[in-house]
Design a protein around this motif. Structure first.
Motif, short mmCIF file in Angstrom:
data_model
loop_
_atom_site.label_atom_id
_atom_site.label_comp_id
_atom_site.label_asym_id
_atom_site.label_seq_id
_atom_site.Cartn_x
_atom_site.Cartn_y
_atom_site.Cartn_z
N ASP A 282 0.82 -1.22 0.00
CA ASP A 282 0.00 0.00 0.00
C ASP A 282 0.85 1.27 0.00
OD1 ASP A 282 -2.51 1.20 -0.12
OD2 ASP A 282 -2.63 1.45 2.05
N TYR A 283 1.85 1.28 -0.85
CA TYR A 283 2.77 2.43 -0.89
C TYR A 283 2.16 3.59 -1.68
CZ TYR A 283 6.79 5.35 -1.97
OH TYR A 283 7.64 6.41 -2.10
N HIS A 284 2.30 4.78 -1.15
CA HIS A 284 1.89 6.00 -1.85
C HIS A 284 2.99 7.04 -1.65
CE1 HIS A 284 -2.23 4.56 -2.48
NE2 HIS A 284 -2.15 4.08 -1.26
N PRO A 285 3.49 7.63 -2.71
CA PRO A 285 4.53 8.65 -2.54
C PRO A 285 3.97 9.90 -1.88
CG PRO A 285 3.84 8.54 -4.84
CD PRO A 285 3.17 7.39 -4.14
N ALA A 286 4.83 10.62 -1.22
CA ALA A 286 4.42 11.87 -0.57
C ALA A 286 3.97 12.88 -1.62
CB ALA A 286 5.57 12.43 0.26
N PRO A 287 2.98 13.71 -1.30
CA PRO A 287 2.52 14.72 -2.27
C PRO A 287 3.64 15.67 -2.67
CG PRO A 287 0.99 14.52 -0.42
CD PRO A 287 2.22 13.75 -0.05
N ASN A 288 3.54 16.17 -3.89
CA ASN A 288 4.45 17.20 -4.41
C ASN A 288 5.91 16.73 -4.46
OD1 ASN A 288 2.26 19.10 -4.58
ND2 ASN A 288 2.45 19.38 -2.35
N THR A 289 6.10 15.44 -4.71
CA THR A 289 7.45 14.89 -4.90
C THR A 289 7.60 14.48 -6.36
OG1 THR A 289 6.69 12.66 -4.33
CG2 THR A 289 7.54 14.05 -2.53
N PRO A 290 8.84 14.29 -6.81
CA PRO A 290 9.02 13.79 -8.19
C PRO A 290 8.33 12.44 -8.42
CG PRO A 290 11.08 14.66 -7.34
CD PRO A 290 10.12 14.65 -6.18
N GLU A 291 8.27 11.61 -7.40
CA GLU A 291 7.61 10.31 -7.53
C GLU A 291 6.10 10.49 -7.74
OE1 GLU A 291 11.46 9.91 -5.57
OE2 GLU A 291 9.72 11.15 -5.08
N ALA A 292 5.49 11.38 -6.97
CA ALA A 292 4.06 11.65 -7.13
C ALA A 292 3.79 12.29 -8.49
CB ALA A 292 3.56 12.55 -6.00
N GLU A 293 4.69 13.17 -8.92
CA GLU A 293 4.55 13.80 -10.23
C GLU A 293 4.61 12.77 -11.35
OE1 GLU A 293 4.52 16.80 -13.30
OE2 GLU A 293 3.91 16.83 -11.20
N THR A 294 5.49 11.80 -11.22
CA THR A 294 5.59 10.75 -12.24
C THR A 294 4.27 10.00 -12.38
OG1 THR A 294 7.98 10.41 -12.23
CG2 THR A 294 6.63 8.47 -12.67
N LEU A 295 3.62 9.69 -11.26
CA LEU A 295 2.37 8.94 -11.33
C LEU A 295 1.28 9.71 -12.08
CD1 LEU A 295 2.10 7.31 -7.77
CD2 LEU A 295 2.93 6.30 -9.91
#
Length: 305
Positions: A282-295
């Motif tokens: 159940d992994y979710h990247p932190a908001p406003n990170t490059p990982e969240a942006e990629t998604l």
């Protein structure tokens, strides 16, 4: 131009494998491909080339195969071919080059390319293939450049190709259980054969263009990104994105299923797997990170060009 036949298609594919491997070895700088020749019990075989622990490519495979034999019921279903009761089981011939490359650096994208040709003893034949890009971190400018190269390759043969084959890639390279695309797509096509307005020679020429486009595109992306610094956190994200890649290939990829159902060489079929991959519950990247942006980019219908 003489109409392409099995022999000329096989010869071109073997030369393509040689050219791509040479270009990748040069671009990597230290990595060398190991070659294995294999035979399929039901007919045919191939040569698999795998690079491990290069300077840029952590694991990569460039495989050639040419296999033939009686088509199983599972194979006929996958190819959408029906037979009448009492008819002899048709035979198939399939040849192609397939590539998947997994880099060390999370800023270098994963890439896949396949060009393939099928013939059936019933007289049917078709070409298929495509190229798609799976960045661990989506860089919009690079995704646009990638799609521009594919559009130019398509446009040299038919301006209708890219608008048709780009959405086909969006639909094919999609992970339904995650509701996300595998990456930023590319082009995908299948079941191309001659019509009243398009000859087999013209389709063959387009198919060759796609195969030949691979090495210049990917070696450029290697050079652009291979020396960027990266952190352990970025490597952990890379492992999660590799996990998504594994999920697609094992659950949804038709090429993987075809190879296993036709008793292909397991090591060659699964050489597309990354050397390591991770799954975090159940992994979710932190908001406003490059990982969240990629998604946010992993969706169908992005207009890259």
């Amino acid at each position: 131009m003489q109409q392409p036949d099995r022999q000329s298609i096989v010869a071109w594919l073997q030369a393509l494998q040689d050219q791509i491997c040479a270009a990748l070895e040069t671009a990597d700088g230290t990595g060398q491909f190991r070659e294995d020749h294999w035979e399929r019990p039901g007919g045919g075989g191939g040569r698999s080339r795998v690079m491990a622990d290069g300077a840029i490519i952590e694991k990569g495979g460039v495989g050639f195969s040419a296999v033939h034999g009686e088509a199983s019921e599972a194979t006929l279903r996958q190819l959408n071919i029906t037979t009448k009761p009492g008819e002899a089981q048709p035979e198939f011939f399939a040849t192609g080059v397939s590539i998947v490359l997994h880099p060390h650096n999370p800023h270098v994208p994963i890439i896949h390319m396949n060009v393939r040709y099928f013939e059936m003893s019933t007289g049917q034949y078709w070409f298929g293939g495509g190229i798609d890009l799976t960045p661990h971190y989506v860089v919009p400018q690079q995704a646009r450049w990638f799609h521009e190269q594919l559009k130019q390759a398509c446009d040299r043969h038919d301006p209708a190709y890219y608008p048709k084959f780009k959405p086909w890639a969006d639909d094919y390279f999609y992970i339904p259980h995650r509701q996300e695309t595998r990456g930023v797509g590319g082009i995908f096509f299948d079941y191309l054969n001659e019509t009243e307005t398009v000859s087999k020679e013209a389709i063959f020429a387009f198919w060759q263009e796609v195969g030949s486009a691979f090495a210049p595109i990917y070696t450029h992306l290697m050079a652009l990104n291979a020396h960027k610094p990266y952190t352990p956190d970025e490597q952990r994200w890379q492992g999660l994105r590799r996990g998504r890649y594994v999920e697609f290939n094992l659950a949804w990829d038709r090429g993987t299923k075809f190879g296993l159902e036709t008793n292909g060489r397991t090591e060659s079929i699964l050489m597309s797997m990354p050397p390591q991959a991770n799954w975090v519950y159940d992994y979710h990247p932190a908001p406003n990170t490059p990982e969240a942006e990629t998604l946010t980019w992993l969706r169908k219908g992005v207009d890259w060009v």
